[in-house]
Design a protein around this motif. Structure first.
Motif, PDB file in Angstrom:
ATOM      1  N   UNK A  75       0.905  -1.067  -0.182  1.00  0.00           N
ATOM      2  CA  UNK A  75      -0.010  -0.114  -0.020  1.00  0.00           C
ATOM      3  C   UNK A  75       0.819   1.278   0.028  1.00  0.00           C
ATOM      4  N   UNK A  76       2.036   1.217   0.633  1.00  0.00           N
ATOM      5  CA  UNK A  76       2.777   2.499   0.789  1.00  0.00           C
ATOM      6  C   UNK A  76       4.062   2.509  -0.211  1.00  0.00           C
ATOM      7  N   UNK A  77       4.044   1.343  -1.192  1.00  0.00           N
ATOM      8  CA  UNK A  77       5.015   1.193  -2.047  1.00  0.00           C
ATOM      9  C   UNK A  77       6.595   1.291  -1.284  1.00  0.00           C
ATOM     10  N   UNK A  78       6.506   0.597  -0.402  1.00  0.00           N
ATOM     11  CA  UNK A  78       7.844   0.495   0.369  1.00  0.00           C
ATOM     12  C   UNK A  78       8.582  -0.914   0.186  1.00  0.00           C
ATOM     13  N   UNK A  79       9.961  -0.695  -0.380  1.00  0.00           N
ATOM     14  CA  UNK A  79      10.455  -1.796  -0.302  1.00  0.00           C
ATOM     15  C   UNK A  79      10.825  -2.837   0.965  1.00  0.00           C
ATOM     16  N   UNK A  80      10.439  -4.072   0.774  1.00  0.00           N
ATOM     17  CA  UNK A  80      10.299  -4.861   2.001  1.00  0.00           C
ATOM     18  C   UNK A  80      11.461  -4.775   3.039  1.00  0.00           C
TER      19      UNK A  80
END
Length: 116
Positions: free
Chosen positions: A59-64
């Motif tokens: 949802x936040x387009x954050x890399x894992x």
């Protein structure tokens, strides 16, 4: 933990504006993963939606790898409750109270906006 519905609407509006900003400007210059996570969790909790770490990162387009570091920091900072792998992530009561306060104040600022 009561989430004010007006605050939830303000959070959704902030997320919409942030998404629009990302469409117009390069997203790399606005990496605010932790703030995006807090806003998404707030909106999800207001809607009684369960969010796991992979959901939140998508949802936040954050890399894992980056997301896991921020989640660990948010737990250590008492912004989110400790969670297990695959478990639901929730805001702490204190974080909900502060988000309600912040979003009420932010809504007040936006209400004072004059014509564009």
């Amino acid at each position: 933990m009561a989430i004010d519905t007006d605050s939830a609407r303000t959070a959704e509006n902030l997320l919409t504006v942030r998404d629009m900003r990302g469409e117009i400007f390069p997203s790399e210059i606005f990496d605010e993963h932790a703030w995006n996570m807090l806003l998404r969790l707030f909106v999800a909790e207001a809607s009684d939606e369960a969010i796991t770490a992979p959901d939140l990162m998508a949802l936040t387009k954050t890399p894992p790898a980056v997301g896991q570091r921020w989640l660990a920091h948010l737990v250590a900072d008492a912004q989110i409750e400790p969670y297990s792998d695959g478990g639901t992530i929730t805001l702490t009561r204190s974080a909900v109270d502060r988000m309600n306060l912040f979003l009420r104040r932010a809504a007040g600022v936006h209400e004072s906006d004059g014509p564009a």
